[in-house]
Motif scaffolding. Structure first.
Motif, PDB file in Angstrom:
ATOM      1  N   VAL A 200      -8.850   7.126   3.282  1.00  0.00           N
ATOM      2  CA  VAL A 200      -7.615   6.357   3.117  1.00  0.00           C
ATOM      3  C   VAL A 200      -7.934   4.876   2.994  1.00  0.00           C
ATOM      4  O   VAL A 200      -7.391   4.181   2.130  1.00  0.00           O
ATOM      5  CB  VAL A 200      -6.659   6.602   4.306  1.00  0.00           C
ATOM      6  CG1 VAL A 200      -5.485   5.649   4.238  1.00  0.00           C
ATOM      7  CG2 VAL A 200      -6.180   8.035   4.300  1.00  0.00           C
ATOM      8  N   ALA A 201      -8.843   4.400   3.832  1.00  0.00           N
ATOM      9  CA  ALA A 201      -9.172   2.978   3.811  1.00  0.00           C
ATOM     10  C   ALA A 201      -9.766   2.589   2.463  1.00  0.00           C
ATOM     11  O   ALA A 201      -9.387   1.564   1.877  1.00  0.00           O
ATOM     12  CB  ALA A 201     -10.135   2.642   4.943  1.00  0.00           C
TER      13      ALA A 201
ATOM     14  N   ASN B  76      -9.392   4.137  -0.412  1.00  0.00           N
ATOM     15  CA  ASN B  76      -8.379   4.226  -1.455  1.00  0.00           C
ATOM     16  C   ASN B  76      -7.395   3.069  -1.397  1.00  0.00           C
ATOM     17  O   ASN B  76      -6.959   2.566  -2.423  1.00  0.00           O
ATOM     18  CB  ASN B  76      -7.647   5.557  -1.363  1.00  0.00           C
ATOM     19  CG  ASN B  76      -8.535   6.687  -1.836  1.00  0.00           C
ATOM     20  OD1 ASN B  76      -9.383   6.482  -2.697  1.00  0.00           O
ATOM     21  ND2 ASN B  76      -8.359   7.861  -1.262  1.00  0.00           N
ATOM     22  N   ALA B  77      -7.067   2.646  -0.186  1.00  0.00           N
ATOM     23  CA  ALA B  77      -6.171   1.501  -0.058  1.00  0.00           C
ATOM     24  C   ALA B  77      -6.828   0.268  -0.654  1.00  0.00           C
ATOM     25  O   ALA B  77      -6.193  -0.487  -1.394  1.00  0.00           O
ATOM     26  CB  ALA B  77      -5.829   1.260   1.419  1.00  0.00           C
TER      27      ALA B  77
ATOM     28  N   HIS C 117      -3.676   6.074   9.187  1.00  0.00           N
ATOM     29  CA  HIS C 117      -4.959   5.535   8.741  1.00  0.00           C
ATOM     30  C   HIS C 117      -4.760   4.247   7.952  1.00  0.00           C
ATOM     31  O   HIS C 117      -5.480   3.271   8.141  1.00  0.00           O
ATOM     32  CB  HIS C 117      -5.689   6.552   7.863  1.00  0.00           C
ATOM     33  CG  HIS C 117      -6.123   7.775   8.608  1.00  0.00           C
ATOM     34  ND1 HIS C 117      -6.679   7.693   9.864  1.00  0.00           N
ATOM     35  CD2 HIS C 117      -6.098   9.078   8.280  1.00  0.00           C
ATOM     36  CE1 HIS C 117      -6.972   8.923  10.278  1.00  0.00           C
ATOM     37  NE2 HIS C 117      -6.623   9.780   9.341  1.00  0.00           N
ATOM     38  N   LEU C 118      -3.768   4.280   7.067  1.00  0.00           N
ATOM     39  CA  LEU C 118      -3.540   3.109   6.218  1.00  0.00           C
ATOM     40  C   LEU C 118      -3.139   1.910   7.059  1.00  0.00           C
ATOM     41  O   LEU C 118      -3.676   0.811   6.916  1.00  0.00           O
ATOM     42  CB  LEU C 118      -2.452   3.418   5.189  1.00  0.00           C
ATOM     43  CG  LEU C 118      -2.042   2.213   4.331  1.00  0.00           C
ATOM     44  CD1 LEU C 118      -3.173   1.831   3.398  1.00  0.00           C
ATOM     45  CD2 LEU C 118      -0.786   2.491   3.532  1.00  0.00           C
TER      46      LEU C 118
ATOM     47  N   ASP D 211      -0.384  11.186   8.995  1.00  0.00           N
ATOM     48  CA  ASP D 211      -1.759  10.850   9.332  1.00  0.00           C
ATOM     49  C   ASP D 211      -2.297   9.768   8.414  1.00  0.00           C
ATOM     50  O   ASP D 211      -2.938   8.822   8.853  1.00  0.00           O
ATOM     51  CB  ASP D 211      -2.649  12.097   9.233  1.00  0.00           C
ATOM     52  CG  ASP D 211      -2.586  12.907  10.510  1.00  0.00           C
ATOM     53  OD1 ASP D 211      -1.843  12.467  11.423  1.00  0.00           O
ATOM     54  OD2 ASP D 211      -3.246  13.946  10.587  1.00  0.00           O
ATOM     55  N   ASP D 212      -2.013   9.914   7.134  1.00  0.00           N
ATOM     56  CA  ASP D 212      -2.492   8.913   6.199  1.00  0.00           C
ATOM     57  C   ASP D 212      -1.820   7.575   6.442  1.00  0.00           C
ATOM     58  O   ASP D 212      -2.440   6.524   6.305  1.00  0.00           O
ATOM     59  CB  ASP D 212      -2.246   9.366   4.758  1.00  0.00           C
ATOM     60  CG  ASP D 212      -3.254  10.419   4.348  1.00  0.00           C
ATOM     61  OD1 ASP D 212      -4.078  10.765   5.212  1.00  0.00           O
ATOM     62  OD2 ASP D 212      -3.214  10.882   3.195  1.00  0.00           O
TER      63      ASP D 212
ATOM     64  N   ASP E  68      -9.869   9.123   7.551  1.00  0.00           N
ATOM     65  CA  ASP E  68      -9.432   7.736   7.667  1.00  0.00           C
ATOM     66  C   ASP E  68     -10.265   6.827   6.778  1.00  0.00           C
ATOM     67  O   ASP E  68      -9.760   5.842   6.247  1.00  0.00           O
ATOM     68  CB  ASP E  68      -9.447   7.256   9.133  1.00  0.00           C
ATOM     69  CG  ASP E  68     -10.690   7.662   9.876  1.00  0.00           C
ATOM     70  OD1 ASP E  68     -11.458   8.467   9.337  1.00  0.00           O
ATOM     71  OD2 ASP E  68     -10.898   7.167  10.987  1.00  0.00           O
TER      72      ASP E  68
ATOM     73  N   ARG F 161      -3.702   1.391  10.072  1.00  0.00           N
ATOM     74  CA  ARG F 161      -4.807   0.942  10.915  1.00  0.00           C
ATOM     75  C   ARG F 161      -5.775   0.083  10.104  1.00  0.00           C
ATOM     76  O   ARG F 161      -6.197  -0.985  10.539  1.00  0.00           O
ATOM     77  CB  ARG F 161      -5.549   2.148  11.483  1.00  0.00           C
ATOM     78  CG  ARG F 161      -6.329   1.833  12.726  1.00  0.00           C
ATOM     79  CD  ARG F 161      -7.037   3.052  13.245  1.00  0.00           C
ATOM     80  NE  ARG F 161      -8.117   3.423  12.341  1.00  0.00           N
ATOM     81  CZ  ARG F 161      -8.779   4.569  12.408  1.00  0.00           C
ATOM     82  NH1 ARG F 161      -8.455   5.458  13.314  1.00  0.00           N
ATOM     83  NH2 ARG F 161      -9.744   4.837  11.578  1.00  0.00           N
ATOM     84  N   ALA F 162      -6.102   0.544   8.899  1.00  0.00           N
ATOM     85  CA  ALA F 162      -7.039  -0.217   8.075  1.00  0.00           C
ATOM     86  C   ALA F 162      -6.462  -1.569   7.689  1.00  0.00           C
ATOM     87  O   ALA F 162      -7.187  -2.525   7.458  1.00  0.00           O
ATOM     88  CB  ALA F 162      -7.404   0.572   6.829  1.00  0.00           C
TER      89      ALA F 162
ATOM     90  N   GLY G  14       0.821  -1.202   0.000  1.00  0.00           N
ATOM     91  CA  GLY G  14       0.000   0.000   0.000  1.00  0.00           C
ATOM     92  C   GLY G  14       0.856   1.253   0.000  1.00  0.00           C
ATOM     93  O   GLY G  14       0.581   2.220  -0.699  1.00  0.00           O
TER      94      GLY G  14
ATOM     95  N   VAL H 288      -0.541   4.960  -1.369  1.00  0.00           N
ATOM     96  CA  VAL H 288      -1.818   5.247  -0.732  1.00  0.00           C
ATOM     97  C   VAL H 288      -1.617   6.242   0.415  1.00  0.00           C
ATOM     98  O   VAL H 288      -2.440   7.124   0.646  1.00  0.00           O
ATOM     99  CB  VAL H 288      -2.469   3.953  -0.204  1.00  0.00           C
ATOM    100  CG1 VAL H 288      -3.790   4.276   0.469  1.00  0.00           C
ATOM    101  CG2 VAL H 288      -2.689   2.977  -1.334  1.00  0.00           C
TER     102      VAL H 288
END
Lengths: 392, 282
Positions: free
Chosen positions: B18-19, B21-22, A42-43, A38-39, B15, A45-46, A27, A32
């Motif tokens: 981002v999720a 888009n990932a 988020h990434l 911050d991104d 968030d 975390r997802a 990713g 991404v």
């Protein structure tokens, strides 16, 4: 560096796997996260957290591992509610303590210490909140300064951009270690569902199909039996108004949560031991009273009766007419209990008290005898056993 | 990269962006959880719209089987055709009915596939879809062909947390938990849905709404979708904002509460609170 992060996550109990790590790397390679911290947060975390209960733990680990990653736009100590702390300290600290603070290097030093200690505490939080808050030795603990109240960067952060997202710890309520039993409840729900789902799916009625096809001169005529719905009916009798209220509530919620799975689910409340009257709503006890006879008449023997209570009371409340602590009962609790047990074909007692403690109470021993040993602890194993007992 | 952003009709937090888009970039399913009524299902529609893709919705019920998403072999009609001497019977392919997943795989351009409320299905359901979602291909035993996705669809899965999903399944997904929006976000959401709502009404309504949500004992807290329904009602009824502001305890239950409180116990609770505050005033 990221591998270190994964290891930290895993040791904090978040089941991040190698696959997920590789996904995260891919990713990042695909852009991404776009070079923004911050991104990236988020990434990752997802990618790495798959359960909202772990989100808070993730935030804590992230904060620890990537400490100092953020450009120093906001000074952490400044975002502490310092004013408040200072006032509080001045109000509550004794002269000696103030002197001790001076000795330790003054208030700024103290803040530094606090920050450090909080950071340490983040790491060992799982063990419980004993760190800050033990009697007296820590200047923070002395005023009931608990980490929940502090939340670095929370209060003032809203207006300031400098806050780190993960320091807000917004998912704290979802963590499962905070409250005992939250995780268990989910597993327990699964068990209960299994208990509730005893119907089969739609199926072909073969004999009837053959008969109908023959009647139809050989051209196929399918016959299906309608899906059997969940057949389990449950009556819950909850002991309320005692030290076990919390557990009893958890238990009631547990059953309500899978209410849809049961064909019928009814609650009744009693205090300590069921007598001639039960009530259906604990808040409106007076108005919602029903006679136990009525309950027995209304609900057939095919209902499964589950009694929830700690079974800890004076033995008189069980065996003696007039033994109830709340009213004059003509007949003893034992008589009523046996009436209930005699009426319903399947019944069990769930006891939120830990099993080893049961023998300490004479009443629990008594009730267990009356229940013919069908008393189960409110644990996963206990629920399992109870389910097995009730669905036999 | 043409990413997913908040739109005029759907406010997504950073968030979530981002999720999504990932998931789009790495072509992995995105699992979305959250309180009911926080816009999990709507997300898929918005993603499809934002990316200009077609949306295929697969709503899961307790009786749904994983196989139904791939294909079903209609043996019964083949048997019937056989008995009637229909020509079609010789080709087994005539009796293979495509499922939603196949539809998404076979499409000529990339599709967005929504698997809604996956937790409703049997506990084995996600496991049965592991390989299919991972490799985006499956085998049709009857015709001995392997269906491979022409374009890997963007898969969005929602769950209400009624069942735990297997780890092996989770490992293949991205995960996002939709938090209940804070007041600011909520204002933006309201603005997005009702651009011409009176500011004052919106403010008062939000006050009442967050007050209602603040009552700890509610069995079902109203969520975004309930708020939007309620606002719509308020606008239709054309209630003046003063009604919402009134501190008169007799009206402690908000007007048109039916849209917010969905449980008779909650309504009772509110009546009781109203009663208490009336007593305190005396």
């Amino acid at each position: 560096m990221l591998a270190h992060f994964i290891v930290a996550l895993r040791s904090a109990g978040i089941p991040a796997s190698l696959t997920e790590y590789l996904t995260l790397l891919r990713g990042m390679k695909e852009g991404v996260a776009d070079y923004s911290v911050d991104d990236f947060y988020h990434l990752s975390r997802a990618t790495l957290v798959k359960d909202e209960r772990h989100l808070d733990r993730f935030d804590r680990v992230f904060g620890e591992v990537f400490k100092g990653l953020e450009p120093p736009e906001g000074d952490l100590t400044r975002t502490l509610p310092e004013e408040w702390l200072r006032k509080l300290a001045e109000k509550l600290l004794t002269e000696e303590e103030k002197a001790a603070i001076e000795a330790a290097g003054g208030f700024d030093k103290l803040m530094e210490m606090l920050k450090q200690r909080l950071a340490e505490q983040k790491g060992r939080h799982q063990g419980g909140s004993k760190w800050i808050g033990t009697a007296g030795t820590s200047p923070f603990g002395a005023h009931g300064y608990n980490p929940e109240g502090v939340r670095i960067g929370q209060d003032e952060s809203r207006h300031r951009r400098a806050v780190k997202v993960w320091d807000k710890r917004e998912f704290k309520d979802l963590d499962d270690d905070v409250e005992i039993g939250t995780r268990n409840i989910k597993l327990a729900l699964r068990r209960l569902r299994r208990f509730a789902r005893q119907g089969a799916a739609t199926e072909l009625d073969l004999p009837d199909t053959i008969r109908a096809t023959a009647n139809n001169a050989g051209s196929l005529d399918l016959k299906l039996v309608p899906e059997r719905h969940n057949t389990v009916k449950v009556l819950l009798f909850l002991d309320i108004g005692g030290s076990m209220d919390d557990h009893v509530r958890i238990c009631a919620e547990l059953f309500s949560a899978c209410r849809a799975e049961f064909k019928h689910l009814e609650h009744f409340y009693f205090h300590n031991c069921p007598y001639e009257r039960l009530w259906t709503n604990n808040r409106r006890r007076r108005e919602s009273e029903v006679s136990t006879w009525e309950v027995l008449r209304k609900y057939g023997p095919d209902y499964k009766a589950i009694i929830v209570g700690d079974a800890a009371m004076s033995p008189y409340e069980v065996v003696q007419p007039g033994g109830s602590v709340e009213h004059w009962n003509e007949e003893s609790g034992q008589v009523w209990l046996q009436r209930i047990l005699g009426h319903f074909r399947r019944s069990a007692w769930l006891n939120p008290m830990p099993q080893p403690a049961w023998d300490r109470y004479h009443s629990a021993v008594l009730l267990r005898q009356i229940m013919e040993n069908r008393m189960f602890p409110l644990t996963l194993g206990g629920l399992d056993d109870m389910t097995r007992e009730l669905s036999r | 990269m043409a990413g997913f952003r908040s739109t005029t009709s759907y406010i997504a937090s950073r968030d979530l962006e981002v999720a999504v888009n990932a998931a789009v970039t790495l072509q992995r399913p995105l699992l979305v959880k959250g309180e009911p009524g926080t816009g999990k299902t709507v997300l898929a529609q918005e993603v499809a719209r934002a990316l200009g893709r077609n949306l295929i919705e697969w709503h899961i019920k307790s009786t749904t089987k994983a196989q139904q998403g791939l294909y079903e072999y209609d043996a019964v009609s083949r048997l019937r055709d056989g008995q009637l001497g229909d020509e079609r019977v010789h080709d087994i392919g005539n009796y293979i009915i495509r499922g939603k997943l196949w539809e998404a795989f076979a499409a000529d351009e990339q599709q967005v596939l929504l698997i809604d409320e996956i937790d409703k299905a049997d506990i084995e359901f996600p496991n049965d879809l592991l390989l299919e979602l991972d490799r985006m291909q499956f085998h049709v035993y009857e015709t001995r062909e392997t269906v491979v996705a022409k374009h890997r669809p963007i898969v969005i899965i929602t769950s209400n947390n009624e069942k735990e999903l297997p780890d092996a399944f989770l490992r293949r997904c991205f995960f996002h938990y939709i938090r209940f929006p804070d007041r600011e976000t909520m204002e933006r959401i309201v603005q997005a849905h009702f651009p011409d709502i009176k500011q004052e009404l919106a403010r008062e309504a939000l006050n009442v709404f967050f007050q209602v949500r603040g009552v700890a004992e509610l069995k079902k807290k109203p969520a975004t979708s309930e708020l939007l329904d309620w606002l719509k009602l308020l606008m239709i009824e054309d209630l003046p904002p003063e009604v919402l502001r009134s501190q008169d305890p007799r009206t402690a239950i908000p007007p048109l509460y039916g849209a917010l409180l969905k449980n008779e116990q909650d309504v009772q609770l509110f009546e009781r609170l109203a009663f208490l505050s009336r007593r305190q005033q005396r």
